[in-house]
Scaffold this active site. Sequence first.
Site, PDB file in Angstrom:
ATOM      1  N   ALA A 159       0.822  -1.212   0.000  1.00  0.00           N
ATOM      2  CA  ALA A 159       0.000   0.000   0.000  1.00  0.00           C
ATOM      3  C   ALA A 159       0.859   1.268   0.000  1.00  0.00           C
ATOM      4  CB  ALA A 159      -0.909  -0.009   1.229  1.00  0.00           C
ATOM      5  N   PHE A 160       1.977   1.207   0.677  1.00  0.00           N
ATOM      6  CA  PHE A 160       2.832   2.383   0.815  1.00  0.00           C
ATOM      7  C   PHE A 160       3.316   2.903  -0.548  1.00  0.00           C
ATOM      8  CE2 PHE A 160       6.680   4.634   2.304  1.00  0.00           C
ATOM      9  CZ  PHE A 160       6.180   5.278   3.426  1.00  0.00           C
ATOM     10  N   GLU A 161       3.434   2.017  -1.522  1.00  0.00           N
ATOM     11  CA  GLU A 161       3.922   2.415  -2.860  1.00  0.00           C
ATOM     12  C   GLU A 161       2.805   2.994  -3.740  1.00  0.00           C
ATOM     13  OE1 GLU A 161       5.108  -0.575  -1.364  1.00  0.00           O
ATOM     14  OE2 GLU A 161       6.848   0.671  -0.897  1.00  0.00           O
ATOM     15  N   VAL A 187      -4.378  -3.376   4.376  1.00  0.00           N
ATOM     16  CA  VAL A 187      -3.404  -3.287   5.465  1.00  0.00           C
ATOM     17  C   VAL A 187      -4.034  -3.922   6.701  1.00  0.00           C
ATOM     18  CG1 VAL A 187      -1.764  -1.802   6.655  1.00  0.00           C
ATOM     19  CG2 VAL A 187      -2.703  -1.063   4.460  1.00  0.00           C
ATOM     20  N   ILE A 188      -3.353  -4.941   7.219  1.00  0.00           N
ATOM     21  CA  ILE A 188      -3.881  -5.686   8.370  1.00  0.00           C
ATOM     22  C   ILE A 188      -2.999  -5.417   9.582  1.00  0.00           C
ATOM     23  CG2 ILE A 188      -4.412  -7.981   9.274  1.00  0.00           C
ATOM     24  CD1 ILE A 188      -4.996  -8.870   6.415  1.00  0.00           C
ATOM     25  N   THR A 210       3.122  -5.436  15.547  1.00  0.00           N
ATOM     26  CA  THR A 210       3.958  -4.243  15.706  1.00  0.00           C
ATOM     27  C   THR A 210       3.187  -2.997  15.253  1.00  0.00           C
ATOM     28  OG1 THR A 210       4.834  -4.261  13.465  1.00  0.00           O
ATOM     29  CG2 THR A 210       5.944  -5.680  15.066  1.00  0.00           C
ATOM     30  N   HIS A 252       3.850  -1.264  12.701  1.00  0.00           N
ATOM     31  CA  HIS A 252       4.082  -1.047  11.263  1.00  0.00           C
ATOM     32  C   HIS A 252       2.804  -0.561  10.572  1.00  0.00           C
ATOM     33  CE1 HIS A 252       6.728  -1.578   7.825  1.00  0.00           C
ATOM     34  NE2 HIS A 252       5.709  -2.065   7.150  1.00  0.00           N
ATOM     35  N   ARG A 261     -14.874  -7.877   3.932  1.00  0.00           N
ATOM     36  CA  ARG A 261     -15.011  -6.665   3.117  1.00  0.00           C
ATOM     37  C   ARG A 261     -14.523  -6.849   1.683  1.00  0.00           C
ATOM     38  NH1 ARG A 261     -14.783  -6.041   8.142  1.00  0.00           N
ATOM     39  NH2 ARG A 261     -15.679  -4.272   9.270  1.00  0.00           N
TER      40      ARG A 261
HETATM   41  N1  INI Z   1       1.638  -3.308   2.987  1.00  0.00           N
HETATM   42  C1  INI Z   1       0.329  -3.576   2.764  1.00  0.00           C
HETATM   43  O1  INI Z   1      -0.180  -3.271   1.688  1.00  0.00           O
HETATM   44  N2  INI Z   1      -0.412  -4.150   3.738  1.00  0.00           N
HETATM   45  C2  INI Z   1       0.111  -4.504   4.968  1.00  0.00           C
HETATM   46  O2  INI Z   1      -0.624  -5.058   5.816  1.00  0.00           O
HETATM   47  C3  INI Z   1       1.476  -4.222   5.210  1.00  0.00           C
HETATM   48  N3  INI Z   1       2.075  -4.592   6.474  1.00  0.00           N
HETATM   49  O3  INI Z   1       1.356  -5.010   7.378  1.00  0.00           O
HETATM   50  O4  INI Z   1       3.280  -4.469   6.667  1.00  0.00           O
HETATM   51  C4  INI Z   1       2.242  -3.624   4.178  1.00  0.00           C
HETATM   52  N4  INI Z   1       3.550  -3.337   4.342  1.00  0.00           N
HETATM   53  C5  INI Z   1       4.440  -3.072   3.235  1.00  0.00           C
HETATM   54  C6  INI Z   1       4.443  -1.619   2.817  1.00  0.00           C
HETATM   55  O5  INI Z   1       3.222  -1.247   2.180  1.00  0.00           O
HETATM   56  C7  INI Z   1       5.569  -1.344   1.809  1.00  0.00           C
HETATM   57  O6  INI Z   1       5.392  -2.138   0.659  1.00  0.00           O
HETATM   58  C8  INI Z   1       6.959  -1.633   2.381  1.00  0.00           C
HETATM   59  O7  INI Z   1       7.140  -0.991   3.630  1.00  0.00           O
HETATM   60  C9  INI Z   1       8.064  -1.124   1.400  1.00  0.00           C
HETATM   61  O8  INI Z   1       7.973   0.291   1.230  1.00  0.00           O
END
Ligand code: INI
Length: 155
Positions: free
Chosen positions: A56-58, A81-82, A86, A88, A127
Amino acid sequence: MTTYEGRLTAPDGKIGIVVSRFNELITERLLEGAVTALKRHGGDESQLEIARVPGAFEMPLVAQKMAQSGKFRAIVCLGCVIRGATDHYDYVCGPTASGIMNAGLASGIPIIFGVLTTDNLEQAFERAGSKAGNKGAEAMLAALETVDVLAQLSG
Ligand code: INI
């Protein structure tokens, strides 16, 4: 009094989808829901371009890049994102949501937040097409409605 309200009709032109591979079991269901929703509202798969990202972060960067290309009427971001053991989760959710919002504001086209944020996998499945509907389908409908209301506003 004038009221603008978008219709749920597929627009002319392309719609981009950014889908994350993280929690792929869920995100592929969201993608199916989004594609089905487009077809149910008069669109077809040839209108879609799909970009896959690691997590999701990307999504915000890739969605913004797609939006800046000028090729798309809207971008739909689908992720999951679950919450884990931690913190994170918090580092991923907030920036993803605000990044997607900022990308939409900067580009001027709807960039839709179709990202599940859940406590566990069970809530995510609920969902993603089981008892609580499909958030991917809802995200596509939000895109169609917002594209149409923007079109009305720009006359
Ligand atoms: N990315 C997700 O899309 N969902 C998640 O639950 C998740 N967790 O839990 O860590 C997650 N992490 C990865 C993040 O989105 C990035 O891809 C990574 O940090 C690299 O930038």
